[in-house]
Design a protein around this motif. Structure first.
Motif, PDB file in Angstrom:
ATOM      1  N   GLY A   1      43.706  25.027  -0.084  1.00 14.34           N
ATOM      2  CA  GLY A   1      43.077  26.064   0.636  1.00 14.34           C
ATOM      3  C   GLY A   1      43.908  27.400   0.619  1.00 14.34           C
ATOM      4  N   ALA A   2      45.205  27.092   1.941  1.00 11.62           N
ATOM      5  CA  ALA A   2      45.911  28.407   1.713  1.00 11.62           C
ATOM      6  C   ALA A   2      46.090  29.151   1.130  1.00 11.62           C
ATOM      7  CB  ALA A   2      46.867  27.891   3.102  1.00 11.62           C
ATOM      8  N   LEU A   3      47.470  28.074   0.506  1.00  8.86           N
ATOM      9  CA  LEU A   3      47.289  29.038  -1.204  1.00  8.86           C
ATOM     10  C   LEU A   3      46.829  30.442  -2.120  1.00  8.86           C
ATOM     11  CD1 LEU A   3      50.173  29.487  -2.356  1.00  8.86           C
ATOM     12  CD2 LEU A   3      50.029  27.354  -3.614  1.00  8.86           C
ATOM     13  N   ALA A   4      45.029  29.260  -2.495  1.00  6.80           N
ATOM     14  CA  ALA A   4      44.159  30.232  -3.149  1.00  6.80           C
ATOM     15  C   ALA A   4      43.920  30.724  -1.629  1.00  6.80           C
ATOM     16  CB  ALA A   4      42.880  28.614  -3.459  1.00  6.80           C
ATOM     17  N   ALA A   5      43.372  30.679  -0.682  1.00  4.76           N
ATOM     18  CA  ALA A   5      42.680  31.915  -0.179  1.00  4.76           C
ATOM     19  C   ALA A   5      44.609  33.207   0.449  1.00  4.76           C
ATOM     20  CB  ALA A   5      43.066  31.511   1.450  1.00  4.76           C
ATOM     21  N   LEU A   6      45.424  33.046  -0.052  1.00  4.40           N
ATOM     22  CA  LEU A   6      46.517  33.427  -0.515  1.00  4.40           C
ATOM     23  C   LEU A   6      45.956  34.572  -1.928  1.00  4.40           C
ATOM     24  CD1 LEU A   6      48.682  34.862   1.638  1.00  4.40           C
ATOM     25  CD2 LEU A   6      50.620  33.512   0.406  1.00  4.40           C
ATOM     26  N   ALA A   7      46.880  34.166  -2.997  1.00  5.25           N
ATOM     27  CA  ALA A   7      46.023  34.694  -3.529  1.00  5.25           C
ATOM     28  C   ALA A   7      44.882  34.961  -3.812  1.00  5.25           C
ATOM     29  CB  ALA A   7      45.729  32.982  -5.095  1.00  5.25           C
ATOM     30  N   PHE A   8      43.713  34.672  -3.463  1.00  2.50           N
ATOM     31  CA  PHE A   8      42.242  35.697  -3.417  1.00  2.50           C
ATOM     32  C   PHE A   8      42.512  36.978  -2.344  1.00  2.50           C
ATOM     33  CE2 PHE A   8      37.847  36.466  -0.675  1.00  2.50           C
ATOM     34  CZ  PHE A   8      37.708  36.304  -1.897  1.00  2.50           C
ATOM     35  N   LEU A   9      43.761  36.981  -1.140  1.00  2.92           N
ATOM     36  CA  LEU A   9      44.026  38.256  -0.776  1.00  2.92           C
ATOM     37  C   LEU A   9      44.794  38.964  -1.347  1.00  2.92           C
ATOM     38  CD1 LEU A   9      44.407  37.164   2.881  1.00  2.92           C
ATOM     39  CD2 LEU A   9      42.055  37.832   2.248  1.00  2.92           C
ATOM     40  N   VAL A  10      45.347  38.180  -2.714  1.00  3.79           N
ATOM     41  CA  VAL A  10      46.171  39.638  -3.718  1.00  3.79           C
ATOM     42  C   VAL A  10      45.153  40.003  -4.538  1.00  3.79           C
ATOM     43  CG1 VAL A  10      47.638  39.801  -4.676  1.00  3.79           C
ATOM     44  CG2 VAL A  10      48.650  38.373  -2.781  1.00  3.79           C
ATOM     45  N   PHE A  11      44.491  39.172  -5.087  1.00  2.00           N
ATOM     46  CA  PHE A  11      43.306  39.819  -5.659  1.00  2.00           C
ATOM     47  C   PHE A  11      42.796  40.559  -4.864  1.00  2.00           C
ATOM     48  CE2 PHE A  11      39.361  39.606  -8.343  1.00  2.00           C
ATOM     49  CZ  PHE A  11      40.012  40.080 -10.090  1.00  2.00           C
ATOM     50  N   VAL A  12      42.137  40.937  -3.850  1.00  5.26           N
ATOM     51  CA  VAL A  12      41.554  41.663  -2.675  1.00  5.26           C
ATOM     52  C   VAL A  12      41.745  43.152  -3.538  1.00  5.26           C
ATOM     53  CG1 VAL A  12      40.006  42.283  -0.881  1.00  5.26           C
ATOM     54  CG2 VAL A  12      39.936  40.034  -2.010  1.00  5.26           C
ATOM     55  N   LEU A  13      43.034  42.899  -3.061  1.00  7.34           N
ATOM     56  CA  LEU A  13      43.997  44.048  -2.277  1.00  7.34           C
ATOM     57  C   LEU A  13      44.129  44.681  -3.664  1.00  7.34           C
ATOM     58  CD1 LEU A  13      46.597  45.800  -1.241  1.00  7.34           C
ATOM     59  CD2 LEU A  13      48.346  44.105  -2.364  1.00  7.34           C
ATOM     60  N   LEU A  14      44.461  44.303  -4.823  1.00  5.29           N
ATOM     61  CA  LEU A  14      44.878  45.112  -6.239  1.00  5.29           C
ATOM     62  C   LEU A  14      43.615  44.853  -7.246  1.00  5.29           C
ATOM     63  CD1 LEU A  14      47.696  42.905  -6.676  1.00  5.29           C
ATOM     64  CD2 LEU A  14      47.653  45.484  -6.035  1.00  5.29           C
ATOM     65  N   TYR A  15      42.417  44.773  -7.124  1.00  3.92           N
ATOM     66  CA  TYR A  15      41.136  45.202  -7.584  1.00  3.92           C
ATOM     67  C   TYR A  15      40.510  46.257  -7.414  1.00  3.92           C
ATOM     68  CZ  TYR A  15      37.192  42.927  -6.087  1.00  3.92           C
ATOM     69  OH  TYR A  15      36.316  42.373  -5.253  1.00  3.92           O
ATOM     70  N   THR A  16      40.213  45.948  -8.400  1.00  2.00           N
ATOM     71  CA  THR A  16      38.887  47.715  -8.104  1.00  2.00           C
ATOM     72  C   THR A  16      38.535  48.004  -6.425  1.00  2.00           C
ATOM     73  OG1 THR A  16      38.160  48.003 -10.642  1.00  2.00           O
ATOM     74  CG2 THR A  16      36.697  49.165  -8.850  1.00  2.00           C
ATOM     75  N   PRO A  17      38.745  49.370  -6.290  1.00  2.00           N
ATOM     76  CA  PRO A  17      38.441  49.533  -4.473  1.00  2.00           C
ATOM     77  C   PRO A  17      36.746  49.254  -4.418  1.00  2.00           C
ATOM     78  CG  PRO A  17      40.105  51.406  -5.875  1.00  2.00           C
ATOM     79  CD  PRO A  17      40.005  50.340  -6.665  1.00  2.00           C
ATOM     80  N   CYS A  18      36.110  50.094  -5.413  1.00  2.00           N
ATOM     81  CA  CYS A  18      34.843  50.276  -5.228  1.00  2.00           C
ATOM     82  C   CYS A  18      34.629  51.246  -6.331  1.00  2.00           C
ATOM     83  CB  CYS A  18      34.596  50.687  -3.504  1.00  2.00           C
ATOM     84  SG  CYS A  18      34.953  52.194  -3.199  1.00  2.00           S
ATOM     85  N   MET A  19      32.744  51.193  -6.059  1.00  2.00           N
ATOM     86  CA  MET A  19      32.605  51.895  -6.521  1.00  2.00           C
ATOM     87  C   MET A  19      32.842  53.303  -6.822  1.00  2.00           C
ATOM     88  SD  MET A  19      31.205  49.825  -9.259  1.00  2.00           S
ATOM     89  CE  MET A  19      30.226  51.045  -9.691  1.00  2.00           C
ATOM     90  N   VAL A  20      32.635  54.146  -5.760  1.00  2.00           N
ATOM     91  CA  VAL A  20      32.465  55.205  -5.298  1.00  2.00           C
ATOM     92  C   VAL A  20      34.257  55.789  -6.099  1.00  2.00           C
ATOM     93  CG1 VAL A  20      32.639  56.978  -3.444  1.00  2.00           C
ATOM     94  CG2 VAL A  20      31.560  55.384  -3.330  1.00  2.00           C
ATOM     95  N   ALA A  21      35.334  55.309  -5.662  1.00  2.00           N
ATOM     96  CA  ALA A  21      36.426  54.988  -6.119  1.00  2.00           C
ATOM     97  C   ALA A  21      36.199  55.756  -8.042  1.00  2.00           C
ATOM     98  CB  ALA A  21      37.655  54.210  -5.860  1.00  2.00           C
ATOM     99  N   VAL A  22      35.694  54.463  -8.816  1.00  2.00           N
ATOM    100  CA  VAL A  22      35.713  54.888 -10.195  1.00  2.00           C
ATOM    101  C   VAL A  22      35.524  55.928 -10.484  1.00  2.00           C
ATOM    102  CG1 VAL A  22      34.501  53.801 -11.779  1.00  2.00           C
ATOM    103  CG2 VAL A  22      35.537  52.136 -10.040  1.00  2.00           C
ATOM    104  N   ALA A  23      34.016  56.720  -9.685  1.00  2.00           N
ATOM    105  CA  ALA A  23      33.763  57.333 -10.604  1.00  2.00           C
ATOM    106  C   ALA A  23      34.351  58.563  -9.794  1.00  2.00           C
ATOM    107  CB  ALA A  23      32.167  57.670  -9.384  1.00  2.00           C
TER     108      ALA A  23
END
Lengths: 573, 177, 80
Positions: free
Chosen positions: A514-536
């Motif tokens: 679980g902890a490892l998956a949570a860390l991977a999840f956080l790294v994913f959140v850090l690196l993928y598209t910030p938000c729609m407005v940033a895309v626009a």
């Protein structure tokens, strides 16, 4: 009357070709009485040769064609000497005159005395110490945002899930609407969703507080200077760290800030890197997940995430610079390092308030909207026996939709419909990841257990009392930033509904890691598209082709990085 | 005898307003420059029976009319024909401040240099030679530390000796309006 | 003197602070700033402080003094 002569006896002389024309032009203009009555002739001639448009129009109006022709002729003759740069030459000669005058009237000390700012800068922008100091300050910032804000987060959480929820339920029962879908919408949709994000306001408040101090004191400019020097040494064009500093607050203005880069390729390259700077909206996700899985070292995890963002941006920058974006010479630039000063309370308060207000604006629009949509999708049954707003979340439309993308995340350790759904909605805005997680992991029936009858007054007293103890906890946490622990170690509380549900969810989807998956999840959140407005913003600034490059690129990098964290970690553990 | 007009000119943040307040005290009037949103500060100083109108011009780095403030300062110095332009300078940043002085010099207006903030300059190890400036330019130069009230009486004494410089009659014009 | 500022900028490697440049050119910082302003008006240099007005802010609360998140960005001057 003893009259002192105030009329200057010194006349500044220009280079001889200009002087010749000044004499000639003032004589020619001197034939026009309308001009003579209004202006000193030599002065007028100087302004005209320097290219003053206002006065040129005036001369054409009052002096007619004779005056304009005289001016044109003078300019023409000077063009052979100075080309287009007559004004540059004249201003330059004025600077020289002033320089000589100052040299006579002023004795400068042989060794210029060092100001306080100079002394501090010797250390802070030192070739070797600069980056460690930057990292050290960042560390303090994230300790501050997590440790000091935590008691207040708990306080708001307790207020919203306790008294405020009770009040709403009581109000609904008075109006005879209790127990129905409206109660579910308000409690499970609005309070869980929007409230779940509002809980993190103290975290953002302390982040903005720290950023405001760094900016107002003048340190932020130094950090950009130090980081840009590093990037320059790594072969990256300079100046890209300036927009990135803005990216710690919000990616959108950071993307627009790339406009200050002159080279189109540098602009696009920086625009691609800026979203990797961890924006403030991502912080609540880190705090929520880190508090569950890494309660003793949440600050370290968050600091690590910010650092990862910077490293990914620099690494990718170097990679792209050597491939797609060619190896052009970096453009040199001057940066203003304002003198250090004590930050003023007024400035800090203003920044904290305006930035928090920007976040609150989000809460009322985007987060409220998505929370209600998600509530609707969670309330709609697609299988099973439950009716509308009574279905098991597993059997809801939201689970069905999210289930489609779940396999994508399975290799990363968080392939459950709950996390997939949270990440899907996270494309809209990062705060929404939090609200969605709280909604989908919300264990029904929890409120009823603690529903002890209290009066409104008792509730208010309890809110006030818990705020006082939260403040005292926060004060106790301050020394811990430098490693002193005043707070007695509390027994780890038995995980409450949400914490337990999230932990179980991650454990189940990762085969016990679980902890490892949570860390991977956080790294994913850090690196993928910030938000729609940033895309626009990216589309507006760089066009839709680069927008797609940015979205897909970020997704691929986020996926790969999370894969490395999860699979790599599993390999070693 | 009509009032004499004195204009205060200088870069931003050189203590011009402090000096203006010290000279005029309560006798101030704030309006707007015609057609502009820039505030016009005007005050009165009566000294040894002489009535002086003091105008605080907007702080500018040059007289090149790149901004409304520069345009106002320039028009007043050139067309307003003040009886003296008191050019206030930050002595600790002398060279930059002298650029404006050089431009006022070119207008041929009667002027007085006030080297303000000499205390700051001294603290930075700068040695100022006002007498050199005075001889070179041929105009009075006064050293001042307005925040400490130094040099103010000297300026007042100088202003008391002012006589109206005989100049041609003023004619209105669109730029000079 | 004015040309020296442009030249020095063309020859610098990496970022340089205003103070460093003023020491290198043996000019007061104030004088250097005046010269930079001149070149900015001439279009030879670009000042981020002036360019910032052109930037947008999205929904990040553009306040009275511009985008609140953008205010922390230090001022920089570049050759155009």
């Amino acid at each position: 009357m003893t009259s002192i002569g105030l009329t200057p006896s010194l006349r500044m002389t220009y280079a001889s070709p200009i002087e010749a024309e000044l004499t000639r032009l003032s004589e020619d203009l001197g034939h026009c009485p309308d001009l003579v009555a209004r202006y000193p002739m030599r002065w007028l001639a100087i302004q005209l040769l320097e290219g003053d448009a206002l006065l040129q129009a005036e001369v054409e109006r009052l002096g007619g064609s004779v005056a304009s022709e005289a001016l044109a002729a003078s300019r023409m003759r000077l063009e052979t000497h100075y080309g287009e740069d007559l004004d540059v030459a004249m201003v330059d000669q004025r600077y020289r005159f002033v320089h000589d005058l100052a040299a006579q009237a002023l004795t400068r000390p042989k060794t210029p005395s060092l100001t306080m700012s100079d002394r501090v800068d010797r250390i802070v922008t030192n070739r070797w110490l600069g980056i460690p100091i930057f990292l050290g300050l960042m560390w303090v910032v994230f300790k501050l945002t997590t440790d000091v804000a935590a008691p207040f987060v708990d306080w708001i959480d307790a207020v919203l899930t306790g008294p405020v929820s009770h009040w709403i339920i009581s109000l609904l029962s008075i109006t005879g609407l209790s127990g129905g879908w409206l109660e579910s919408l308000l409690i499970d949709g609005v309070i869980a969703g929007v409230g779940g994000v509002l809980v993190f306001i103290p975290v953002l408040f302390s982040l903005y507080f720290a950023l405001a101090i760094l900016e107002d004191s003048g340190y932020m400019a130094r950090s950009a200077f130090v980081m840009d020097r590093l990037m320059h040494r790594l072969g990256l064009h300079g100046k890209s760290f300036l927009p990135m500093i803005v990216g710690f607050g919000c990616s959108v203005p950071a993307i627009y800030a790339t406009r200050t880069l002159e080279n189109e390729r540098d602009r696009i390259l920086t625009g691609l890197l800026v979203p990797f700077m961890s924006c403030s909206a991502r912080l609540p996700v880190y705090v929520l997940v880190a508090a569950i899985f890494f309660p003793t070292m949440a600050g370290l995890v968050i600091f690590g995430l910010y650092l990862t963002g910077i490293l990914v941006a620099i690494g990718l920058g170097i990679l792209l610079k050597h491939t797609l974006f060619g190896n052009e010479l970096p453009t040199p630039f001057v940066i203003e390092l304002p003198p250090y000063r004590l930050p003023t309370l007024r400035n800090i308060w203003q920044q904290m308030w305006e930035r928090t207000a920007a976040f609150l604006q989000h809460a009322w629009t985007i987060i409220l909207g998505t929370s209600m949509l998600i509530w609707l999708l969670l309330a709609l049954p697609v299988s099973g026996e439950g009716g509308f707003a009574e279905t098991d979340v597993d059997q809801s439309a939201f689970a069905a939709v999210s289930g489609v993308v779940t396999p994508v995340f399975a290799p990363l350790g968080f392939g459950s419909w709950e996390t997939s759904g949270a990440l899907l909605t996270g494309f809209v805005a990062k705060e929404v990841v939090v609200s969605t997680m709280i909604q989908v992991y919300n264990v029904p029936g929890e409120e009823e257990e603690e529903a002890v009858a209290t009066t409104f007054g008792e509730d208010l007293l309890a809110i006030g009392g818990s705020f006082v103890s939260a403040t005292s906890d926060a004060l106790k946490a301050i020394p811990s930033i430098i490693g002193i622990n005043l707070a007695a170690e509390e027994d780890e509380q038995a995980p409450d509904g949400l914490t337990g549900a999230i932990r179980q969810g991650f454990d189940a989807s990762s085969g016990g890691h679980g902890a490892l998956a949570a860390l991977a999840f956080l790294v994913f959140v850090l690196l993928y598209t910030p938000c729609m407005v940033a895309v626009a913003a990216a589309r507006q600034e760089f066009g839709s082709r680069w927008m797609w490059v940015s979205i897909i690129g970020q997704f691929v990098i986020a996926w790969l990085a999370a894969l490395i964290v999860f699979q790599g970690g599993r390999f070693f553990l | 005898m009509a009032d004499l007009t004195i204009a205060l000119a200088g870069n931003p943040n050189v203590g011009k307003s402090t000096l203006f307040n010290a000279l005029t005290g309560k006798h101030q009037h704030v309006g707007n420059w015609p057609g502009k949103t820039v505030a016009k500060q005007e005050g009165k100083l009566i000294i040894e029976g002489k009535h002086l109108t003091i105008i605080d011009l907007p702080g500018t780095y040059s007289l090149s009319a790149h901004s409304p403030e520069e345009e106002i300062a320039r028009n007043f110095i050139v067309c307003g024909r003040p009886d003296a332009v008191v050019n206030v300078l930050d002595a600790a940043n002398l060279e930059r401040n002298l650029y404006l002085s050089a431009q006022i010099l070119e207008t041929g207006a009667p002027m007085i240099l006030v080297l303000n903030m000499t205390d700051v300059a001294t603290a930075r190890g700068l040695q100022i030679h006002p007498e050199v400036l005075s001889t070179r330019l041929g105009i009075p130069v006064i050293t001042m530390a307005a925040s400490r009230g130094q040099g103010l009486s000297e300026l007042k004494r100088l202003l008391a000796t002012l006589a109206r410089t005989p100049r041609e009659a003023m004619v209105g014009s669109s730029v000079c309006a | 003197m004015l040309q020296k500022v442009l030249q020095a900028l063309e020859e610098t490697q990496g970022p340089v602070s205003l103070d460093e440049l003023s020491r290198q050119l043996e000019l007061d910082v104030g004088v250097l700033e005046g010269m930079i302003d001149f070149w900015v008006r001439k279009g030879k240099l670009k000042d981020s402080r002036l360019a910032a007005c052109a930037g947008g802010c999205g929904n990040c609360n553009p306040g009275a003094q511009g985008c609140t998140f953008d205010r922390g960005r230090p001022r920089s001057i570049t050759l155009t």
